[in-house]
Design a protein around this motif. Structure first.
Motif, PDB file in Angstrom:
ATOM      1  N   VAL A  65      32.000  34.915  64.132  1.00  0.00           N
ATOM      2  CA  VAL A  65      31.490  36.202  63.646  1.00  0.00           C
ATOM      3  C   VAL A  65      32.607  36.967  62.951  1.00  0.00           C
ATOM      4  CG1 VAL A  65      30.369  38.373  64.284  1.00  0.00           C
ATOM      5  CG2 VAL A  65      29.901  36.303  65.608  1.00  0.00           C
ATOM      6  N   GLU A  66      32.278  37.545  61.795  1.00  0.00           N
ATOM      7  CA  GLU A  66      33.205  38.402  61.076  1.00  0.00           C
ATOM      8  C   GLU A  66      32.494  39.723  60.758  1.00  0.00           C
ATOM      9  OE1 GLU A  66      35.845  38.527  56.978  1.00  0.00           O
ATOM     10  OE2 GLU A  66      34.513  36.848  57.340  1.00  0.00           O
ATOM     11  N   PRO A  67      32.768  40.781  61.547  1.00  0.00           N
ATOM     12  CA  PRO A  67      32.135  42.085  61.283  1.00  0.00           C
ATOM     13  C   PRO A  67      32.898  42.862  60.208  1.00  0.00           C
ATOM     14  CG  PRO A  67      33.427  42.221  63.285  1.00  0.00           C
ATOM     15  CD  PRO A  67      33.548  40.798  62.781  1.00  0.00           C
ATOM     16  N   TYR A  68      32.205  43.753  59.521  1.00  0.00           N
ATOM     17  CA  TYR A  68      32.840  44.606  58.521  1.00  0.00           C
ATOM     18  C   TYR A  68      32.046  45.903  58.409  1.00  0.00           C
ATOM     19  CZ  TYR A  68      29.306  42.012  55.869  1.00  0.00           C
ATOM     20  OH  TYR A  68      28.141  41.413  55.471  1.00  0.00           O
ATOM     21  N   GLY A 108      28.106  45.424  58.731  1.00  0.00           N
ATOM     22  CA  GLY A 108      27.544  44.118  58.431  1.00  0.00           C
ATOM     23  C   GLY A 108      28.317  43.095  59.244  1.00  0.00           C
ATOM     24  N   TYR A 109      27.751  41.925  59.376  1.00  0.00           N
ATOM     25  CA  TYR A 109      28.486  40.838  60.015  1.00  0.00           C
ATOM     26  C   TYR A 109      28.006  39.512  59.430  1.00  0.00           C
ATOM     27  CZ  TYR A 109      24.313  41.037  62.992  1.00  0.00           C
ATOM     28  OH  TYR A 109      23.020  41.097  63.448  1.00  0.00           O
ATOM     29  N   ARG A 110      28.982  38.625  59.246  1.00  0.00           N
ATOM     30  CA  ARG A 110      28.707  37.263  58.785  1.00  0.00           C
ATOM     31  C   ARG A 110      28.823  36.341  59.984  1.00  0.00           C
ATOM     32  NH1 ARG A 110      30.922  39.168  54.206  1.00  0.00           N
ATOM     33  NH2 ARG A 110      33.057  39.082  54.937  1.00  0.00           N
ATOM     34  N   GLU A 130      25.166  29.589  57.627  1.00  0.00           N
ATOM     35  CA  GLU A 130      25.787  30.903  57.535  1.00  0.00           C
ATOM     36  C   GLU A 130      24.750  31.928  57.115  1.00  0.00           C
ATOM     37  OE1 GLU A 130      29.480  33.160  55.249  1.00  0.00           O
ATOM     38  OE2 GLU A 130      29.253  31.002  55.062  1.00  0.00           O
ATOM     39  N   TYR A 131      24.830  33.118  57.727  1.00  0.00           N
ATOM     40  CA  TYR A 131      23.961  34.211  57.324  1.00  0.00           C
ATOM     41  C   TYR A 131      24.677  35.530  57.560  1.00  0.00           C
ATOM     42  CZ  TYR A 131      22.708  35.297  62.216  1.00  0.00           C
ATOM     43  OH  TYR A 131      22.737  35.661  63.541  1.00  0.00           O
ATOM     44  N   SER A 132      24.148  36.569  56.933  1.00  0.00           N
ATOM     45  CA  SER A 132      24.685  37.917  57.111  1.00  0.00           C
ATOM     46  C   SER A 132      23.563  38.840  57.555  1.00  0.00           C
ATOM     47  CB  SER A 132      25.276  38.443  55.803  1.00  0.00           C
ATOM     48  OG  SER A 132      26.393  37.681  55.433  1.00  0.00           O
ATOM     49  N   SER A 133      23.927  39.824  58.368  1.00  0.00           N
ATOM     50  CA  SER A 133      22.968  40.819  58.814  1.00  0.00           C
ATOM     51  C   SER A 133      23.733  42.116  59.037  1.00  0.00           C
ATOM     52  CB  SER A 133      22.257  40.359  60.090  1.00  0.00           C
ATOM     53  OG  SER A 133      21.144  41.181  60.370  1.00  0.00           O
ATOM     54  N   GLY A 134      23.089  43.102  59.649  1.00  0.00           N
ATOM     55  CA  GLY A 134      23.749  44.379  59.844  1.00  0.00           C
ATOM     56  C   GLY A 134      23.294  45.091  61.093  1.00  0.00           C
TER      57      GLY A 134
END
Length: 130
Positions: A13-16, A32-34, A83-87
């Motif tokens: 997980v990579e949050p931003y 967001g997080y990947r 891989e996906y991104s969400s928030g």
């Protein structure tokens, strides 16, 4: 980056922080997080459901359950990645998330894969450890 490994399924997980979607004057903070799911096992698996446990800095807890991720229930063959991104919006400048995925292999066996705990911290915020 945050990592967890369960039954040779690795979740990274990579949050931003999403400053353009946040409005601190209105107590709205958005991250967001990947997520990268890597199947390091020798069996094919399908991601069936997700569970999130989200805690803001005031201790308010929100739990989210549902089928798949971003409308999909991906199948990962040995060696595959997804891989996906969400928030995640919060009413406070920081919080913590963790959870798990329910997976199923081709034999119909269900098992849980951990999503590592990760922090949601607004830029410039002082961290306080309790």
């Amino acid at each position: 980056m945050y990592r967890a490994l369960t039954r040779d399924i690795e979740v990274t997980v990579e949050p931003y922080y999403l400053e353009e979607q946040s409005d601190p004057d209105d107590s709205r903070y958005v991250w967001g997080y990947r997520i990268l799911i890597s199947n390091l096992s020798d069996e094919t698996v399908r991601l069936m459901t997700r569970y999130w446990h989200i805690t803001d800095e005031n201790g308010q807890v929100d739990e989210v359950n549902g089928p798949g991720v971003i409308g999909e229930q991906p199948v990962l063959n040995p060696g595959d990645t997804y891989e996906y991104s969400s928030g995640c919006p919060l009413d406070t400048p920081s919080g913590v998330m963790f959870g798990h995925y329910s997976m199923e292999n081709t034999h119909g066996e269900s098992f849980t894969v951990d999503i590592p705990a990760f922090s949601l911290d607004s830029p410039g915020q002082n961290r306080t450890l309790n």
